[in-house]
Design a protein around this motif. Structure first.
Motif, PDB file in Angstrom:
ATOM      1  N   THR A 294      -0.123  -1.259 -12.089  1.00  0.00           N
ATOM      2  CA  THR A 294       0.591  -1.481 -13.357  1.00  0.00           C
ATOM      3  C   THR A 294       1.870  -2.277 -13.118  1.00  0.00           C
ATOM      4  O   THR A 294       2.194  -3.196 -13.878  1.00  0.00           O
ATOM      5  CB  THR A 294       0.945  -0.124 -14.005  1.00  0.00           C
ATOM      6  OG1 THR A 294      -0.212   0.703 -13.937  1.00  0.00           O
ATOM      7  CG2 THR A 294       1.384  -0.286 -15.432  1.00  0.00           C
ATOM      8  N   LEU A 295       2.587  -1.913 -12.054  1.00  0.00           N
ATOM      9  CA  LEU A 295       3.821  -2.641 -11.732  1.00  0.00           C
ATOM     10  C   LEU A 295       3.517  -4.100 -11.432  1.00  0.00           C
ATOM     11  O   LEU A 295       4.219  -5.004 -11.890  1.00  0.00           O
ATOM     12  CB  LEU A 295       4.510  -2.011 -10.513  1.00  0.00           C
ATOM     13  CG  LEU A 295       5.141  -0.634 -10.688  1.00  0.00           C
ATOM     14  CD1 LEU A 295       5.672  -0.119  -9.351  1.00  0.00           C
ATOM     15  CD2 LEU A 295       6.258  -0.685 -11.725  1.00  0.00           C
ATOM     16  N   ARG A 296       2.455  -4.322 -10.638  1.00  0.00           N
ATOM     17  CA  ARG A 296       2.106  -5.708 -10.284  1.00  0.00           C
ATOM     18  C   ARG A 296       1.681  -6.497 -11.523  1.00  0.00           C
ATOM     19  O   ARG A 296       2.055  -7.656 -11.693  1.00  0.00           O
ATOM     20  CB  ARG A 296       0.998  -5.730  -9.222  1.00  0.00           C
ATOM     21  CG  ARG A 296       1.521  -5.434  -7.825  1.00  0.00           C
ATOM     22  CD  ARG A 296       0.452  -5.577  -6.759  1.00  0.00           C
ATOM     23  NE  ARG A 296      -0.492  -4.468  -6.754  1.00  0.00           N
ATOM     24  CZ  ARG A 296      -0.282  -3.317  -6.103  1.00  0.00           C
ATOM     25  NH1 ARG A 296       0.805  -3.135  -5.393  1.00  0.00           N
ATOM     26  NH2 ARG A 296      -1.172  -2.352  -6.149  1.00  0.00           N
ATOM     27  N   ALA A 297       0.926  -5.847 -12.416  1.00  0.00           N
ATOM     28  CA  ALA A 297       0.496  -6.548 -13.640  1.00  0.00           C
ATOM     29  C   ALA A 297       1.715  -6.940 -14.467  1.00  0.00           C
ATOM     30  O   ALA A 297       1.807  -8.072 -14.959  1.00  0.00           O
ATOM     31  CB  ALA A 297      -0.438  -5.651 -14.446  1.00  0.00           C
ATOM     32  N   ARG A 298       2.685  -6.038 -14.588  1.00  0.00           N
ATOM     33  CA  ARG A 298       3.877  -6.340 -15.387  1.00  0.00           C
ATOM     34  C   ARG A 298       4.682  -7.484 -14.739  1.00  0.00           C
ATOM     35  O   ARG A 298       5.163  -8.378 -15.419  1.00  0.00           O
ATOM     36  CB  ARG A 298       4.747  -5.085 -15.527  1.00  0.00           C
ATOM     37  CG  ARG A 298       5.752  -5.195 -16.672  1.00  0.00           C
ATOM     38  CD  ARG A 298       6.539  -3.912 -16.864  1.00  0.00           C
ATOM     39  NE  ARG A 298       5.689  -2.740 -16.907  1.00  0.00           N
ATOM     40  CZ  ARG A 298       6.043  -1.546 -16.393  1.00  0.00           C
ATOM     41  NH1 ARG A 298       7.204  -1.389 -15.805  1.00  0.00           N
ATOM     42  NH2 ARG A 298       5.223  -0.515 -16.483  1.00  0.00           N
ATOM     43  N   LEU A 299       4.784  -7.432 -13.425  1.00  0.00           N
ATOM     44  CA  LEU A 299       5.511  -8.486 -12.706  1.00  0.00           C
ATOM     45  C   LEU A 299       4.921  -9.865 -13.018  1.00  0.00           C
ATOM     46  O   LEU A 299       5.635 -10.811 -13.351  1.00  0.00           O
ATOM     47  CB  LEU A 299       5.447  -8.202 -11.196  1.00  0.00           C
ATOM     48  CG  LEU A 299       5.881  -9.311 -10.257  1.00  0.00           C
ATOM     49  CD1 LEU A 299       7.338  -9.674 -10.466  1.00  0.00           C
ATOM     50  CD2 LEU A 299       5.643  -8.890  -8.802  1.00  0.00           C
ATOM     51  N   PHE A 300       3.598  -9.984 -12.928  1.00  0.00           N
ATOM     52  CA  PHE A 300       2.986 -11.303 -13.120  1.00  0.00           C
ATOM     53  C   PHE A 300       2.933 -11.711 -14.594  1.00  0.00           C
ATOM     54  O   PHE A 300       3.005 -12.902 -14.909  1.00  0.00           O
ATOM     55  CB  PHE A 300       1.627 -11.369 -12.420  1.00  0.00           C
ATOM     56  CG  PHE A 300       1.804 -11.488 -10.927  1.00  0.00           C
ATOM     57  CD1 PHE A 300       2.184 -12.701 -10.368  1.00  0.00           C
ATOM     58  CD2 PHE A 300       1.669 -10.387 -10.096  1.00  0.00           C
ATOM     59  CE1 PHE A 300       2.404 -12.814  -8.993  1.00  0.00           C
ATOM     60  CE2 PHE A 300       1.891 -10.490  -8.723  1.00  0.00           C
ATOM     61  CZ  PHE A 300       2.252 -11.706  -8.175  1.00  0.00           C
ATOM     62  N   GLU A 301       2.855 -10.724 -15.508  1.00  0.00           N
ATOM     63  CA  GLU A 301       2.991 -11.055 -16.933  1.00  0.00           C
ATOM     64  C   GLU A 301       4.383 -11.627 -17.203  1.00  0.00           C
ATOM     65  O   GLU A 301       4.543 -12.623 -17.904  1.00  0.00           O
ATOM     66  CB  GLU A 301       2.805  -9.807 -17.802  1.00  0.00           C
ATOM     67  CG  GLU A 301       1.350  -9.457 -18.108  1.00  0.00           C
ATOM     68  CD  GLU A 301       1.235  -7.992 -18.539  1.00  0.00           C
ATOM     69  OE1 GLU A 301       0.177  -7.409 -18.257  1.00  0.00           O
ATOM     70  OE2 GLU A 301       2.214  -7.449 -19.115  1.00  0.00           O
ATOM     71  N   ASN A 302       5.389 -10.974 -16.633  1.00  0.00           N
ATOM     72  CA  ASN A 302       6.766 -11.458 -16.802  1.00  0.00           C
ATOM     73  C   ASN A 302       6.926 -12.857 -16.235  1.00  0.00           C
ATOM     74  O   ASN A 302       7.560 -13.724 -16.839  1.00  0.00           O
ATOM     75  CB  ASN A 302       7.754 -10.515 -16.109  1.00  0.00           C
ATOM     76  CG  ASN A 302       8.017  -9.255 -16.932  1.00  0.00           C
ATOM     77  OD1 ASN A 302       7.649  -9.179 -18.099  1.00  0.00           O
ATOM     78  ND2 ASN A 302       8.653  -8.277 -16.317  1.00  0.00           N
ATOM     79  N   ALA A 303       6.354 -13.079 -15.048  1.00  0.00           N
ATOM     80  CA  ALA A 303       6.490 -14.389 -14.398  1.00  0.00           C
ATOM     81  C   ALA A 303       5.870 -15.483 -15.268  1.00  0.00           C
ATOM     82  O   ALA A 303       6.443 -16.562 -15.452  1.00  0.00           O
ATOM     83  CB  ALA A 303       5.851 -14.366 -13.018  1.00  0.00           C
ATOM     84  N   GLN A 304       4.699 -15.199 -15.841  1.00  0.00           N
ATOM     85  CA  GLN A 304       4.022 -16.192 -16.684  1.00  0.00           C
ATOM     86  C   GLN A 304       4.833 -16.463 -17.948  1.00  0.00           C
ATOM     87  O   GLN A 304       5.028 -17.617 -18.346  1.00  0.00           O
ATOM     88  CB  GLN A 304       2.607 -15.682 -17.045  1.00  0.00           C
ATOM     89  CG  GLN A 304       1.707 -16.765 -17.610  1.00  0.00           C
ATOM     90  CD  GLN A 304       1.554 -17.950 -16.649  1.00  0.00           C
ATOM     91  OE1 GLN A 304       1.250 -17.760 -15.471  1.00  0.00           O
ATOM     92  NE2 GLN A 304       1.800 -19.168 -17.127  1.00  0.00           N
TER      93      GLN A 304
END
Ligand code: PLP
Length: 394
Positions: A294-304
């Protein structure tokens, strides 16, 4: 002390300042997080290596506190005299399992791990082939080693092959290819599939410094080799970035590599053991990473979201997929002015300029993390728009 010596230093400092290259440290009075306090003001923080947002995580704080109660505050010893606790070995074996390696060895920082790794493993009859954008600590570590040195242009596989040929033609016994997994000034990834293929072809050892990847790149956060689906021989990395952000570095690899480093690595033999609080929190950080989808998904959503927003505003970004998002500005002074303007508008970023990046390639390097939310990012984009227009960047 001779006055002439101090005068020479003062002259150098004046030159640094005149060139617009003086770095100033701002004092933060809050924990590291999505929002921080500096000079009594709240700021959105877009320049920490806190990729997973673990730097103030309650579970890491609890693990550190508990370990201080059970194992004390400091070790007052290097590892081989009386500085190895059960916790140190737990973290080393745990980390090795996470990275799919035989074993690992802890250092005070990855800077030390990189300073340590080459000299015991390679001698004058060997060769190191190193990417031109490698981190300063790899460069220093390579300098400390007697192996022949070859350098290839950043991520350039034709040049890597040319250097490997040269190393082999020079009669090198062992050849090691050395690269950052992620080039931290640009946020670009080393082309590991090409590198590992050339390593196989030229019978070379591969070493990857994965400081800006471990914990979040790759499906389970195992780093850039997992991201590309390849394996490398030796990894170095840090607990000072995604894995809690405190301090500590490591080398992971085959058993004889780790065993020999434990005997010979100078920053290991002659420097203090990591404190129990940091080691216990490191174990907890690996727990959080292993269950951290979940943390990794949020990180990459934020980056995009952040990349898309800045691109829409018309900023010149370096392309990529990593949560490092550099905004290219050119001259050092502009990067400084932009950072100052953003700071005035409540956004904490840092300008990067020579000697950290080449002259004329100054930038603001923003970094996304999993603790930032949409409001933080929207506020950040509004500030970039305002300051970018003020300074004529967009
Ligand atoms: C941050 C970094 C280091 C240094 O790590 P520390 O643990 O802070 O000493 C080394 N290599 C790379 C590529 C880094 O980004």
């Amino acid at each position: 002390m001779p006055q002439a010596f101090l005068d020479a230093l003062t002259d150098t400092l004046a030159e640094i300042k005149a060139d617009g290259l003086l770095k100033r440290e701002r004092e933060i009075t809050s924990p590291q997080g999505a929002r921080i306090t500096a000079n009594g003001r709240g700021l959105i923080n877009l320049c920490a290596n806190n990729y997973l947002g673990l730097a103030d995580h309650p579970r890491l704080i609890a693990a550190a506190t508990d370990a201080m109660q059970s194992h004390g505050y400091g070790m007052a010893s290097v590892r081989f005299i009386c500085g190895t606790q059960d916790l140190h070995r737990q973290l080393e074996t745990r980390l090795a399992r996470f990275l799919d390696m035989d074993d690992s060895i802890l250092f005070a920082a990855c800077f030390d791990a990189n300073a340590a790794v080459f000299e015991p493993l390679l001698g004058a009859g060997d060769a190191i082939v190193s990417d031109s954008l490698n981190h300063a600590s790899l460069i220093d570590g390579i300098r400390l080693c007697k192996a022949q040195k070859y350098r290839y242009a950043n991520a350039d596989m034709a040049d890597l092959e040319a250097q490997l040929k040269a190393a082999r033609a020079g009669g090198a016994r062992h050849v090691m290819i050395v690269t950052d997994g992620v080039f931290s000034m640009d946020g670009t990834l080393a082309p590991l599939p090409g590198i590992t293929a050339l390593a196989a072809q030229y019978d070379a050892i591969t070493l990857v410094d994965d400081c800006h990847a471990t914990g979040f790149m790759g499906p389970k956060g195992q780093g850039t080799p997992a991201h590309f689906g390849v394996s490398v021989d030796i990894l170095t990395g840090t607990f000072g970035k995604a894995l809690g952000g405190a301090i500590g570095g490591y080398i992971a690899g085959p058993q004889p590599v780790i065993d020999l480093l434990r005997q010979r690595a100078r920053p290991y033999l002659f420097s203090n053991a990591l404190p129990p609080s940091v080691v216990a929190a490191g174990i907890e950080a690996l727990d959080l990473v292993e269950t951290g989808d979940t943390l990794r998904a949020r990180l990459f959503e934020n980056a995009q979201y952040w990349r898309d927003g800045l691109t829409r505003l018309g900023f010149d970004l370096l392309a990529g997929e990593h949560p490092i998002v550099p905004i290219m500005l050119g001259e050092a002074q502009l990067a400084q002015d932009m950072a100052a303007g953003l700071n005035d508008r409540g956004v904490y970023v840092s300008g990067f300029f020579y000697p950290v990046v080449p002259k004329g390639r100054a930038r603001i390097r923003t970094q996304m993390n999993a603790a930032l939310d949409r409001d933080d990012l929207d506020e950040g984009l509004a500030a970039f728009e305002a300051v970018g227009k003020e300074l004529g960047v967009i």
